[in-house]
Design a protein around this motif. Structure first.
Motif, PDB file in Angstrom:
ATOM      1  N   PHE A   1       0.837  -1.178   0.000  1.00  9.25           N
ATOM      2  CA  PHE A   1       0.000   0.000   0.000  1.00  9.25           C
ATOM      3  C   PHE A   1       0.887   1.247   0.000  1.00  9.25           C
ATOM      4  O   PHE A   1       2.003   1.226   0.534  1.00  9.25           O
ATOM      5  N   PRO A   2       0.423   2.350  -0.593  1.00  8.67           N
ATOM      6  CA  PRO A   2       1.282   3.540  -0.727  1.00  8.67           C
ATOM      7  C   PRO A   2       1.723   4.089   0.623  1.00  8.67           C
ATOM      8  O   PRO A   2       0.905   4.297   1.520  1.00  8.67           O
ATOM      9  N   SER A   3       3.008   4.329   0.750  1.00  6.56           N
ATOM     10  CA  SER A   3       3.567   4.810   2.017  1.00  6.56           C
ATOM     11  C   SER A   3       3.076   6.203   2.368  1.00  6.56           C
ATOM     12  O   SER A   3       3.120   6.613   3.528  1.00  6.56           O
ATOM     13  N   ALA A   4       2.572   6.939   1.361  1.00  9.14           N
ATOM     14  CA  ALA A   4       2.062   8.282   1.640  1.00  9.14           C
ATOM     15  C   ALA A   4       0.787   8.248   2.468  1.00  9.14           C
ATOM     16  O   ALA A   4       0.443   9.233   3.124  1.00  9.14           O
ATOM     17  N   GLY A   5       0.096   7.116   2.471  1.00 10.56           N
ATOM     18  CA  GLY A   5      -1.162   7.063   3.201  1.00 10.56           C
ATOM     19  C   GLY A   5      -1.242   5.988   4.261  1.00 10.56           C
ATOM     20  O   GLY A   5      -2.250   5.899   4.973  1.00 10.56           O
ATOM     21  N   PHE A   6      -0.186   5.166   4.387  1.00 11.44           N
ATOM     22  CA  PHE A   6      -0.232   4.041   5.313  1.00 11.44           C
ATOM     23  C   PHE A   6       1.076   3.936   6.101  1.00 11.44           C
ATOM     24  O   PHE A   6       2.133   4.360   5.615  1.00 11.44           O
ATOM     25  N   PRO A   7       1.027   3.338   7.292  1.00 11.61           N
ATOM     26  CA  PRO A   7       2.210   3.303   8.160  1.00 11.61           C
ATOM     27  C   PRO A   7       3.145   2.142   7.841  1.00 11.61           C
ATOM     28  O   PRO A   7       3.525   1.380   8.731  1.00 11.61           O
ATOM     29  N   ASN A   8       3.532   2.008   6.583  1.00 10.67           N
ATOM     30  CA  ASN A   8       4.413   0.903   6.179  1.00 10.67           C
ATOM     31  C   ASN A   8       5.699   0.888   6.990  1.00 10.67           C
ATOM     32  O   ASN A   8       6.133  -0.173   7.473  1.00 10.67           O
ATOM     33  N   VAL A   9       6.316   2.058   7.139  1.00  9.74           N
ATOM     34  CA  VAL A   9       7.606   2.147   7.823  1.00  9.74           C
ATOM     35  C   VAL A   9       7.460   1.769   9.292  1.00  9.74           C
ATOM     36  O   VAL A   9       8.261   0.995   9.840  1.00  9.74           O
ATOM     37  N   ALA A  10       6.433   2.298   9.941  1.00 13.21           N
ATOM     38  CA  ALA A  10       6.235   2.019  11.367  1.00 13.21           C
ATOM     39  C   ALA A  10       5.991   0.536  11.610  1.00 13.21           C
ATOM     40  O   ALA A  10       6.532  -0.046  12.566  1.00 13.21           O
ATOM     41  N   VAL A  11       5.200  -0.094  10.757  1.00 13.01           N
ATOM     42  CA  VAL A  11       4.912  -1.520  10.932  1.00 13.01           C
ATOM     43  C   VAL A  11       6.170  -2.347  10.697  1.00 13.01           C
ATOM     44  O   VAL A  11       6.455  -3.293  11.446  1.00 13.01           O
ATOM     45  N   ALA A  12       6.947  -1.993   9.689  1.00 10.07           N
ATOM     46  CA  ALA A  12       8.173  -2.745   9.412  1.00 10.07           C
ATOM     47  C   ALA A  12       9.185  -2.617  10.560  1.00 10.07           C
ATOM     48  O   ALA A  12       9.836  -3.594  10.936  1.00 10.07           O
ATOM     49  N   ARG A  13       9.299  -1.426  11.138  1.00 14.30           N
ATOM     50  CA  ARG A  13      10.273  -1.203  12.209  1.00 14.30           C
ATOM     51  C   ARG A  13       9.856  -1.853  13.526  1.00 14.30           C
ATOM     52  O   ARG A  13      10.701  -2.330  14.284  1.00 14.30           O
ATOM     53  N   HIS A  14       8.569  -1.858  13.820  1.00 13.18           N
ATOM     54  CA  HIS A  14       8.120  -2.204  15.169  1.00 13.18           C
ATOM     55  C   HIS A  14       7.092  -3.336  15.143  1.00 13.18           C
ATOM     56  O   HIS A  14       6.161  -3.342  15.945  1.00 13.18           O
ATOM     57  N   ILE A  15       7.291  -4.268  14.253  1.00 14.08           N
ATOM     58  CA  ILE A  15       6.323  -5.349  14.112  1.00 14.08           C
ATOM     59  C   ILE A  15       6.193  -6.163  15.395  1.00 14.08           C
ATOM     60  O   ILE A  15       5.097  -6.623  15.747  1.00 14.08           O
ATOM     61  N   ASP A  16       7.282  -6.313  16.139  1.00 17.11           N
ATOM     62  CA  ASP A  16       7.220  -7.089  17.387  1.00 17.11           C
ATOM     63  C   ASP A  16       6.422  -6.362  18.464  1.00 17.11           C
ATOM     64  O   ASP A  16       5.776  -7.001  19.299  1.00 17.11           O
ATOM     65  N   LEU A  17       6.478  -5.033  18.472  1.00 14.42           N
ATOM     66  CA  LEU A  17       5.708  -4.269  19.437  1.00 14.42           C
ATOM     67  C   LEU A  17       4.216  -4.299  19.092  1.00 14.42           C
ATOM     68  O   LEU A  17       3.360  -4.354  19.981  1.00 14.42           O
ATOM     69  N   LEU A  18       3.925  -4.272  17.808  1.00 16.24           N
ATOM     70  CA  LEU A  18       2.534  -4.208  17.371  1.00 16.24           C
ATOM     71  C   LEU A  18       1.839  -5.563  17.412  1.00 16.24           C
ATOM     72  O   LEU A  18       0.606  -5.627  17.494  1.00 16.24           O
ATOM     73  N   ARG A  19       2.599  -6.632  17.382  1.00 17.24           N
ATOM     74  CA  ARG A  19       2.004  -7.965  17.273  1.00 17.24           C
ATOM     75  C   ARG A  19       2.518  -8.880  18.363  1.00 17.24           C
ATOM     76  O   ARG A  19       3.710  -9.245  18.342  1.00 17.24           O
ATOM     77  N   PRO A  20       1.660  -9.305  19.315  1.00 12.39           N
ATOM     78  CA  PRO A  20       0.263  -8.879  19.468  1.00 12.39           C
ATOM     79  C   PRO A  20       0.160  -7.730  20.454  1.00 12.39           C
ATOM     80  O   PRO A  20       0.931  -7.642  21.403  1.00 12.39           O
ATOM     81  N   ALA A  21      -0.760  -6.835  20.246  1.00  9.21           N
ATOM     82  CA  ALA A  21      -0.999  -5.720  21.165  1.00  9.21           C
ATOM     83  C   ALA A  21      -2.363  -5.135  20.844  1.00  9.21           C
ATOM     84  O   ALA A  21      -2.891  -5.319  19.741  1.00  9.21           O
ATOM     85  N   ARG A  22      -2.919  -4.427  21.813  1.00 10.01           N
ATOM     86  CA  ARG A  22      -4.159  -3.684  21.565  1.00 10.01           C
ATOM     87  C   ARG A  22      -3.759  -2.309  21.046  1.00 10.01           C
ATOM     88  O   ARG A  22      -3.333  -1.450  21.817  1.00 10.01           O
ATOM     89  N   VAL A  23      -3.894  -2.136  19.738  1.00  6.14           N
ATOM     90  CA  VAL A  23      -3.382  -0.938  19.075  1.00  6.14           C
ATOM     91  C   VAL A  23      -4.521   0.027  18.797  1.00  6.14           C
ATOM     92  O   VAL A  23      -5.557  -0.357  18.241  1.00  6.14           O
ATOM     93  N   LEU A  24      -4.339   1.269  19.173  1.00  3.37           N
ATOM     94  CA  LEU A  24      -5.229   2.343  18.777  1.00  3.37           C
ATOM     95  C   LEU A  24      -4.652   2.993  17.528  1.00  3.37           C
ATOM     96  O   LEU A  24      -3.514   3.456  17.531  1.00  3.37           O
ATOM     97  N   THR A  25      -5.435   3.024  16.473  1.00  6.32           N
ATOM     98  CA  THR A  25      -4.986   3.650  15.229  1.00  6.32           C
ATOM     99  C   THR A  25      -6.210   4.086  14.432  1.00  6.32           C
ATOM    100  O   THR A  25      -7.354   3.849  14.845  1.00  6.32           O
ATOM    101  N   SER A  26      -6.007   4.729  13.314  1.00  7.65           N
ATOM    102  CA  SER A  26      -7.126   5.182  12.488  1.00  7.65           C
ATOM    103  C   SER A  26      -7.765   3.989  11.784  1.00  7.65           C
ATOM    104  O   SER A  26      -7.170   2.907  11.687  1.00  7.65           O
ATOM    105  N   ASP A  27      -8.970   4.179  11.276  1.00  5.71           N
ATOM    106  CA  ASP A  27      -9.659   3.071  10.617  1.00  5.71           C
ATOM    107  C   ASP A  27      -8.916   2.604   9.370  1.00  5.71           C
ATOM    108  O   ASP A  27      -8.826   1.402   9.097  1.00  5.71           O
TER     109      ASP A  27
END
Length: 492
Positions: free
Chosen positions: A374-400
């Motif tokens: 998905f286009p990096s201009a509109g999605f958190p590609n970089v954040a997910v790639a850098r911090h995948i261990d923090l995000l998975r699994p976790a209760r994440v608050l983010t935009s729809d």
């Protein structure tokens, strides 16, 4: 006669031209996948292919886990999933390009069949494409654009000369009801057709199209949820919260070039509908006015209005040109170009060349690197790639939209709070989402109620700046596009 089918028609050349012109830039392809809903549609299809059945409860969220859910576009999801397994997002986007271009070619063939001529038919078709690009997204609604065009053509042909082909709308309705909820548009169109027959006291048409409407409506019941799907769609479309808060249900903003084209089509269509009423062409006028009103209320109906209005606009333009040609000599440029337009307009078939040209067009314009994610201009590609261990699994608050992306990237190890399935979450969770988005007075209670561990927030969310100063939260990463924060203490 057979040799005519051995060479591409001008409609097929137009089909290729749309692929090359409308999707010849990487930005056009990224725009196709700029809506995160495509992500959860793919994962829903994965789930169906893995389990062998259509889900009836929610698999993606922690806020409403296990609650009843209608995967009402399940067949589209299976198609998207199958394409994704074969060729990734590039295959999904390529399929959508072909379907959207085929819809434009089908519209041109219909206008040529009505006698609009090549010049007028191509100009109106291009205007429809331009207005429709506002909703050119890799989502199941592309099937509704195709089927609406095909259905209106079948109805138009049958009203001129009754044909058994009109009954193909019955199996089309059954298929449509499993691909996208836009099948209700066909039922509405048939309702307008019946109303026009009653108004005109055309009893044969009333019996014929009344039976057709009843069979099409019955055919739409052939879906995994039966009549409950219809009730769910009616509730969805009647929800004031959905209409007030979902962006695509808002009125269109007449700012961009494509919306200016829509405005021109709207004004011309409204003006010409009065001429149709004067000729007692009730159905044509009602079709344009009804879809025009729907488009003014909701931007998602703009492409459907453009398709519905195109035949009336094209026919009126053709009639004006034809009368002008009749008043002039045979050698007049007006007459010559009119006759040439009519002659070229006979080359309107879609045949064996259509799939071949689709392959050629995709081979020429498909930018695989641009649709690898998905286009990096509109999605958190970089954040997910850098911090995948923090995000998975976790209760994440983010935009729809970003939650859609998390479903795409991290499901089944990650569940989300609120994603693009606004019909599923409803008013209660929707209000909680809005409370966090706008930092309403009860935002902290909402934050604690859902026990969020991580907040991955767009920079334009005020809550990000608030949490930066909150001693219970710490900033993990920050960029011009996002803030990533984690709770310091265990959530209550």
């Amino acid at each position: 006669m057979r040799s005519r089918w051995l060479k591409p028609s001008l409609v097929e050349v137009f089909f290729l031209a749309i692929i090359l012109a409308a999707f010849g830039r990487p930005q056009s392809w990224q725009s196709l996948i700029s809506d995160g809903d495509c992500g959860w549609h793919i994962r829903t299809g994965d789930l169906i292919l893995q389990t062998g059945h259509v889900p009836r409860v929610d698999p993606f969220s922690f806020s409403r886990a296990g609650q009843p859910w209608f995967a009402w576009e399940w067949l589209s999801d299976v198609i998207f999933s199958s394409l994704h397994r074969w060729g990734g997002l590039a295959a999904v986007a390529g399929f959508c390009v072909v379907l959207l271009s085929l819809t434009a070619a089908l519209l041109l063939a219909w206008l040529l069949r009505r006698g609009a001529g090549l010049w007028i038919g191509a100009a109106i078709s291009l205007a429809v494409v331009s207005a429709s690009t506002t909703h050119y997204l890799a989502r199941p609604h592309i099937f509704s654009l195709l089927f609406t065009t095909a259905s209106l053509w079948l109805i138009d042909e049958d009203r001129r000369h009754a044909s058994p082909l009109i009954w193909t709308l019955v199996p089309i309705s059954a298929l449509w009801a499993n691909l996208h909820g836009g099948f209700v548009g066909l039922i509405a169109i048939l309702g307008l057709l019946l109303a026009a027959a009653v108004w005109d006291r055309h009893w044969f048409a009333l019996r014929r199209y009344g039976l057709l409407a009843a069979l099409c409506l019955a055919a739409t019941l052939l879906n995994p949820y039966g009549w409950q799907l219809h009730r769910h769609i009616a509730t969805y479309l009647g929800s004031s919260w959905i209409l007030d808060n979902v962006q695509e249900f808002q009125s269109p903003r007449i700012r961009s070039e494509n919306m200016l084209v829509f405005a021109a089509l709207l004004l011309i269509g409204a003006a010409l509908s009065s001429r149709a009423i004067a000729r007692r062409e009730w159905f044509e006028a009602a079709l344009v006015l009804a879809w025009g009103f729907a488009a003014l209320r909701s931007a998602r109906h703009v492409p459907l209005y453009a398709v519905a209005a195109a035949p009336l606009i094209a026919s009126e333009c053709a009639a004006l040109w034809s009368r002008a040609a009749d008043r002039r000599s045979r050698g007049s440029p007006v007459t010559i170009f009119w006759q040439l337009s009519q002659e070229l307009g006979r080359s309107r078939h879609l045949g064996v060349w259509t799939p071949l040209l689709a392959v050629v067009g995709l081979w020429l314009v498909l930018p695989r690197a641009a649709v690898a994610d998905f286009p990096s201009a509109g999605f958190p590609n970089v954040a997910v790639a850098r911090h995948i261990d923090l995000l998975r699994p976790a209760r994440v608050l983010t935009s729809d939209q970003w939650a859609d992306y998390l479903i795409y990237r991290l499901y089944p190890k990650e569940k989300v709070f609120f994603d693009g399935r606004s019909d599923f979450y409803g008013v209660e969770v929707g209000h909680d989402y809005q409370a966090l988005l706008s930092v309403s007075p009860d935002w902290r209670q909402v934050l604690d109620r859902y026990r969020f561990d991580v907040a991955l927030l767009p920079m334009d969310w005020p809550l990000g700046a608030v949490l930066e100063r909150d001693p219970d939260w710490k900033v993990v990463d920050c960029s011009p596009d996002f803030r990533l924060l984690a709770r310091r203490t265990a959530s209550p």
